[in-house]
Design a protein around this motif. Sequence first.
Motif, PDB file in Angstrom:
ATOM      1  N   ILE A  97      40.354  35.527  35.263  1.00 38.64           N
ATOM      2  CA  ILE A  97      40.221  34.483  36.285  1.00 38.64           C
ATOM      3  C   ILE A  97      39.874  35.104  37.635  1.00 38.64           C
ATOM      4  O   ILE A  97      38.997  34.630  38.359  1.00 38.64           O
ATOM      5  CB  ILE A  97      41.508  33.640  36.362  1.00 38.64           C
ATOM      6  CG1 ILE A  97      41.657  32.798  35.103  1.00 38.64           C
ATOM      7  CG2 ILE A  97      41.504  32.753  37.611  1.00 38.64           C
ATOM      8  CD1 ILE A  97      42.980  32.099  34.979  1.00 38.64           C
ATOM      9  N   TYR A  98      40.537  36.202  37.977  1.00 38.58           N
ATOM     10  CA  TYR A  98      40.260  36.895  39.240  1.00 38.58           C
ATOM     11  C   TYR A  98      38.806  37.363  39.295  1.00 38.58           C
ATOM     12  O   TYR A  98      38.106  37.158  40.296  1.00 38.58           O
ATOM     13  CB  TYR A  98      41.216  38.078  39.396  1.00 38.58           C
ATOM     14  CG  TYR A  98      40.812  39.036  40.479  1.00 38.58           C
ATOM     15  CD1 TYR A  98      41.008  38.725  41.816  1.00 38.58           C
ATOM     16  CD2 TYR A  98      40.196  40.241  40.174  1.00 38.58           C
ATOM     17  CE1 TYR A  98      40.625  39.586  42.820  1.00 38.58           C
ATOM     18  CE2 TYR A  98      39.808  41.112  41.173  1.00 38.58           C
ATOM     19  CZ  TYR A  98      40.020  40.784  42.487  1.00 38.58           C
ATOM     20  OH  TYR A  98      39.626  41.637  43.460  1.00 38.58           O
ATOM     21  N   LEU A  99      38.336  37.973  38.213  1.00 35.62           N
ATOM     22  CA  LEU A  99      36.961  38.467  38.196  1.00 35.62           C
ATOM     23  C   LEU A  99      35.956  37.322  38.274  1.00 35.62           C
ATOM     24  O   LEU A  99      34.927  37.429  38.953  1.00 35.62           O
ATOM     25  CB  LEU A  99      36.716  39.304  36.937  1.00 35.62           C
ATOM     26  CG  LEU A  99      37.442  40.645  36.911  1.00 35.62           C
ATOM     27  CD1 LEU A  99      37.226  41.320  35.562  1.00 35.62           C
ATOM     28  CD2 LEU A  99      36.968  41.546  38.032  1.00 35.62           C
TER      29      LEU A  99
ATOM     30  N   ILE B  84      44.777  36.446  33.630  1.00 37.64           N
ATOM     31  CA  ILE B  84      44.802  36.485  35.096  1.00 37.64           C
ATOM     32  C   ILE B  84      43.685  37.371  35.630  1.00 37.64           C
ATOM     33  O   ILE B  84      42.990  37.014  36.592  1.00 37.64           O
ATOM     34  CB  ILE B  84      46.190  36.969  35.592  1.00 37.64           C
ATOM     35  CG1 ILE B  84      47.243  35.902  35.291  1.00 37.64           C
ATOM     36  CG2 ILE B  84      46.145  37.290  37.078  1.00 37.64           C
ATOM     37  CD1 ILE B  84      48.665  36.351  35.510  1.00 37.64           C
ATOM     38  N   ILE B  85      43.467  38.507  35.003  1.00 33.58           N
ATOM     39  CA  ILE B  85      42.389  39.414  35.424  1.00 33.58           C
ATOM     40  C   ILE B  85      41.031  38.738  35.249  1.00 33.58           C
ATOM     41  O   ILE B  85      40.161  38.829  36.127  1.00 33.58           O
ATOM     42  CB  ILE B  85      42.462  40.744  34.650  1.00 33.58           C
ATOM     43  CG1 ILE B  85      43.698  41.527  35.093  1.00 33.58           C
ATOM     44  CG2 ILE B  85      41.199  41.567  34.855  1.00 33.58           C
ATOM     45  CD1 ILE B  85      43.989  42.749  34.258  1.00 33.58           C
TER      46      ILE B  85
ATOM     47  N   ASN C  22      45.736  39.673  30.960  1.00 32.52           N
ATOM     48  CA  ASN C  22      44.283  39.677  30.749  1.00 32.52           C
ATOM     49  C   ASN C  22      43.652  38.378  31.236  1.00 32.52           C
ATOM     50  O   ASN C  22      42.575  38.397  31.822  1.00 32.52           O
ATOM     51  CB  ASN C  22      43.959  39.895  29.273  1.00 32.52           C
ATOM     52  CG  ASN C  22      44.176  41.324  28.847  1.00 32.52           C
ATOM     53  OD1 ASN C  22      44.186  42.230  29.675  1.00 32.52           O
ATOM     54  ND2 ASN C  22      44.356  41.536  27.568  1.00 32.52           N
TER      55      ASN C  22
ATOM     56  N   ILE D 185      36.389  34.363  39.733  1.00 31.32           N
ATOM     57  CA  ILE D 185      36.389  33.853  41.111  1.00 31.32           C
ATOM     58  C   ILE D 185      35.667  34.831  42.038  1.00 31.32           C
ATOM     59  O   ILE D 185      34.879  34.428  42.897  1.00 31.32           O
ATOM     60  CB  ILE D 185      37.830  33.592  41.579  1.00 31.32           C
ATOM     61  CG1 ILE D 185      38.411  32.406  40.816  1.00 31.32           C
ATOM     62  CG2 ILE D 185      37.881  33.341  43.084  1.00 31.32           C
ATOM     63  CD1 ILE D 185      39.877  32.168  41.048  1.00 31.32           C
ATOM     64  N   LYS D 186      35.910  36.108  41.849  1.00 29.04           N
ATOM     65  CA  LYS D 186      35.257  37.122  42.680  1.00 29.04           C
ATOM     66  C   LYS D 186      33.733  37.046  42.530  1.00 29.04           C
ATOM     67  O   LYS D 186      33.005  37.091  43.524  1.00 29.04           O
ATOM     68  CB  LYS D 186      35.766  38.506  42.268  1.00 29.04           C
ATOM     69  CG  LYS D 186      35.188  39.631  43.057  1.00 29.04           C
ATOM     70  CD  LYS D 186      35.751  40.952  42.582  1.00 29.04           C
ATOM     71  CE  LYS D 186      35.069  42.104  43.265  1.00 29.04           C
ATOM     72  NZ  LYS D 186      35.503  43.392  42.734  1.00 29.04           N
ATOM     73  N   HIS D 187      33.240  36.905  41.305  1.00 27.72           N
ATOM     74  CA  HIS D 187      31.798  36.840  41.088  1.00 27.72           C
ATOM     75  C   HIS D 187      31.208  35.541  41.623  1.00 27.72           C
ATOM     76  O   HIS D 187      30.109  35.536  42.177  1.00 27.72           O
ATOM     77  CB  HIS D 187      31.480  37.009  39.599  1.00 27.72           C
ATOM     78  CG  HIS D 187      31.556  38.417  39.149  1.00 27.72           C
ATOM     79  ND1 HIS D 187      32.725  38.996  38.742  1.00 27.72           N
ATOM     80  CD2 HIS D 187      30.613  39.383  39.069  1.00 27.72           C
ATOM     81  CE1 HIS D 187      32.502  40.255  38.431  1.00 27.72           C
ATOM     82  NE2 HIS D 187      31.226  40.521  38.615  1.00 27.72           N
TER      83      HIS D 187
END
Length: 61
Positions: A28-30, A25-26, A23, A32-34
Amino acid sequence: MTVQEFVNIDKDLQTVQDISDVNIIILIYLFIKHVLFILMYLYKCKMHVSRVESLSFHMIT
């Protein structure tokens, strides 16, 4: 408490920890994506404004 119960509790805690790691990691990914999406949007806006300013400058001269 038997040894088997202790082992089962340890496995459950490890599973919860694994899920928590995924969770994070997800998230952090979201994030960075935003952030990248916002930066791209701002860059496009800046390019558009500079293009309009350039066109208006040429129209004045």
